[in-house]
Design a protein around this motif. Structure first.
Motif, short mmCIF file in Angstrom:
data_model
loop_
_atom_site.label_atom_id
_atom_site.label_comp_id
_atom_site.label_asym_id
_atom_site.label_seq_id
_atom_site.Cartn_x
_atom_site.Cartn_y
_atom_site.Cartn_z
N SER A 44 15.66 -53.31 73.12
CA SER A 44 15.83 -52.89 74.32
C SER A 44 16.86 -51.45 74.15
O SER A 44 16.57 -50.40 74.58
CB SER A 44 16.34 -53.88 75.29
OG SER A 44 16.81 -53.25 76.66
N LEU A 45 17.74 -51.85 73.33
CA LEU A 45 18.56 -50.58 72.98
C LEU A 45 18.03 -49.50 72.21
O LEU A 45 18.22 -48.35 72.62
CB LEU A 45 19.73 -51.39 72.38
CG LEU A 45 20.85 -50.48 71.88
CD1 LEU A 45 21.50 -49.66 73.06
CD2 LEU A 45 21.92 -50.92 70.77
N TRP A 46 17.12 -49.96 71.32
CA TRP A 46 16.30 -49.09 70.51
C TRP A 46 15.54 -48.13 71.33
O TRP A 46 15.43 -47.05 71.39
CB TRP A 46 15.55 -49.64 69.35
CG TRP A 46 14.91 -48.85 68.59
CD1 TRP A 46 15.16 -47.52 68.27
CD2 TRP A 46 13.91 -49.31 67.68
NE1 TRP A 46 14.59 -47.04 67.22
CE2 TRP A 46 13.35 -48.17 67.04
CE3 TRP A 46 13.35 -50.27 67.65
CZ2 TRP A 46 12.44 -47.97 66.02
CZ3 TRP A 46 12.07 -50.47 66.58
CH2 TRP A 46 11.71 -49.47 65.76
N THR A 47 14.95 -48.84 72.46
CA THR A 47 13.97 -48.22 73.52
C THR A 47 14.94 -47.16 74.17
O THR A 47 14.34 -45.96 74.48
CB THR A 47 13.04 -49.25 74.51
OG1 THR A 47 12.70 -50.15 73.36
CG2 THR A 47 12.37 -48.34 75.34
N GLN A 48 15.99 -47.46 74.56
CA GLN A 48 16.71 -46.68 75.55
C GLN A 48 17.18 -45.34 74.58
O GLN A 48 17.36 -44.29 75.25
CB GLN A 48 17.98 -47.48 76.04
CG GLN A 48 17.59 -48.61 77.01
CD GLN A 48 18.77 -49.46 77.40
OE1 GLN A 48 19.96 -48.86 77.28
NE2 GLN A 48 18.43 -50.56 77.86
N GLU A 49 17.30 -45.63 73.51
CA GLU A 49 17.73 -44.56 72.43
C GLU A 49 16.61 -43.63 72.05
O GLU A 49 16.59 -43.05 70.87
CB GLU A 49 18.56 -44.91 71.16
CG GLU A 49 19.74 -45.83 71.82
CD GLU A 49 20.71 -46.50 70.51
OE1 GLU A 49 19.81 -46.54 69.30
OE2 GLU A 49 21.56 -46.91 70.58
N LYS A 50 15.47 -43.64 72.83
CA LYS A 50 14.41 -43.18 72.39
C LYS A 50 13.51 -43.46 71.06
O LYS A 50 13.37 -42.47 70.31
CB LYS A 50 14.51 -41.26 72.40
CG LYS A 50 15.05 -41.00 73.60
CD LYS A 50 15.30 -39.49 73.59
CE LYS A 50 15.90 -38.91 74.92
NZ LYS A 50 16.31 -37.48 74.83
N GLY A 51 13.64 -44.63 71.04
CA GLY A 51 12.80 -45.25 69.89
C GLY A 51 11.16 -45.03 69.76
O GLY A 51 10.86 -45.27 69.06
N GLY A 52 10.91 -44.70 71.06
CA GLY A 52 9.32 -44.23 71.01
C GLY A 52 8.47 -45.71 71.02
O GLY A 52 8.86 -46.68 71.42
N TYR A 53 7.17 -45.42 70.53
CA TYR A 53 6.44 -46.47 70.70
C TYR A 53 6.75 -47.69 69.82
O TYR A 53 6.21 -48.99 70.20
CB TYR A 53 4.70 -46.02 70.65
CG TYR A 53 4.48 -45.58 69.27
CD1 TYR A 53 4.11 -46.27 68.19
CD2 TYR A 53 4.72 -44.19 69.05
CE1 TYR A 53 3.55 -45.78 66.91
CE2 TYR A 53 4.06 -43.65 68.04
CZ TYR A 53 3.50 -44.36 66.67
OH TYR A 53 3.31 -43.84 65.47
#
Length: 258
Positions: A44-53
């Motif tokens: 979730s944190l990675w996604t919020q940090e623009k982790g992409g697909y």
């Protein structure tokens, strides 16, 4: 003996080092398989940090691993859509995961659409395609499209004859459609592939009782309980045995005398 070092260097040069995102994705998937709750937080944190697909793919996988299928479906759908746009062949596997999660979430229409996209790609091997066809059959049956379900299972059996789930589900569907000769052939093959599986034993009993063979049904249901006493199949088998005992006084006397 020729010096192999130049060739090894050439091969190493031809294989680019994994990016930080790829390394993080691999670590995230490993964590999700061991500790889904921690993986959900991390992804979730990675996604919020623009982790992409890749971040979304792991986030969805972690949610599904934690049985939060309704939340996993949209996250995996985002991952598959973005991966497809980037030309990443893993998009097909992400679509397959969408389909699997959607079935568990009670969304068979979403599953059929996602699995169709997965199967439209050439990125899946035969085993993966067979698994997707099995899932697609589940979704079709849930939608009342039994003929489509039969066709999907036939394709799965052809793609991967060793896929026990394909044979087991084929047997179950054939029994429900009152095609008992087909059901018997399918369950015999499933039993050969999955000799210690309570679901196979349970279904073998169901087919036997449908064919009027009470003794075989009783033996198979008892086997399901023996294989996995605490499984949901064992719970169903006990209920089936109780029903059979109530219908046959002699069997009831035998059960009570044990």
């Amino acid at each position: 003996m020729l010096n192999a070092l130049p060739l090894l260097l050439q091969l190493a040069a031809a294989q680019p080092l994994p990016t930080l995102d790829e390394v993080q994705f691999a670590e995230c998937i490993t964590l999700a398989s061991k500790d889904p709750a921690s993986a959900i937080s991390s992804a979730s944190l990675w996604t919020q940090e623009k982790g992409g697909y890749l971040a979304r793919a792991c986030h969805g996988f972690a949610l599904a691993s934690d049985f939060k299928f309704d939340l996993a479906v949209p996250m995996l759908t985002e991952a598959a859509t973005l991966a497809e746009a980037k030309g990443d062949p893993r998009a097909a596997r992400f679509w397959a995961q969408v389909g699997n999660a959607a079935i568990a979430a009670g969304q068979p229409d979403v599953a059929v659409d996602a699995l169709g996209k997965a199967l439209a790609s050439n990125a899946l091997d035969n085993d993966e395609r067979a698994d997707s066809e099995v899932d697609r059959a589940r979704a079709f049956v849930a939608l009342g499209k039994n003929a489509d379900g039969e066709a999907a299972l036939a394709t799965a059996r052809q793609l991967a004859p060793e896929n026990g789930a394909a044979w087991l589900l084929s047997a179950t569907l054939a029994r429900r459609l009152n095609k008992l000769p087909d059901a018997l052939v399918f369950i015999q093959t499933a039993a050969a592939l999955l000799p210690i599986d309570p679901a196979v034993a349970l279904e073998a009993g169901n087919i036997a009782i449908a064919a009027g063979d009470d003794n075989t049904a009783r033996t198979q249901w008892e086997q399901a309980i023996k294989i996995a006493p605490n499984s949901r199949q064992a719970v169903t088998a006990r209920a089936q045995l109780a029903t059979l005992a109530a219908e046959t006084p002699a069997a009831q006397d035998e059960v009570q005398s044990r």
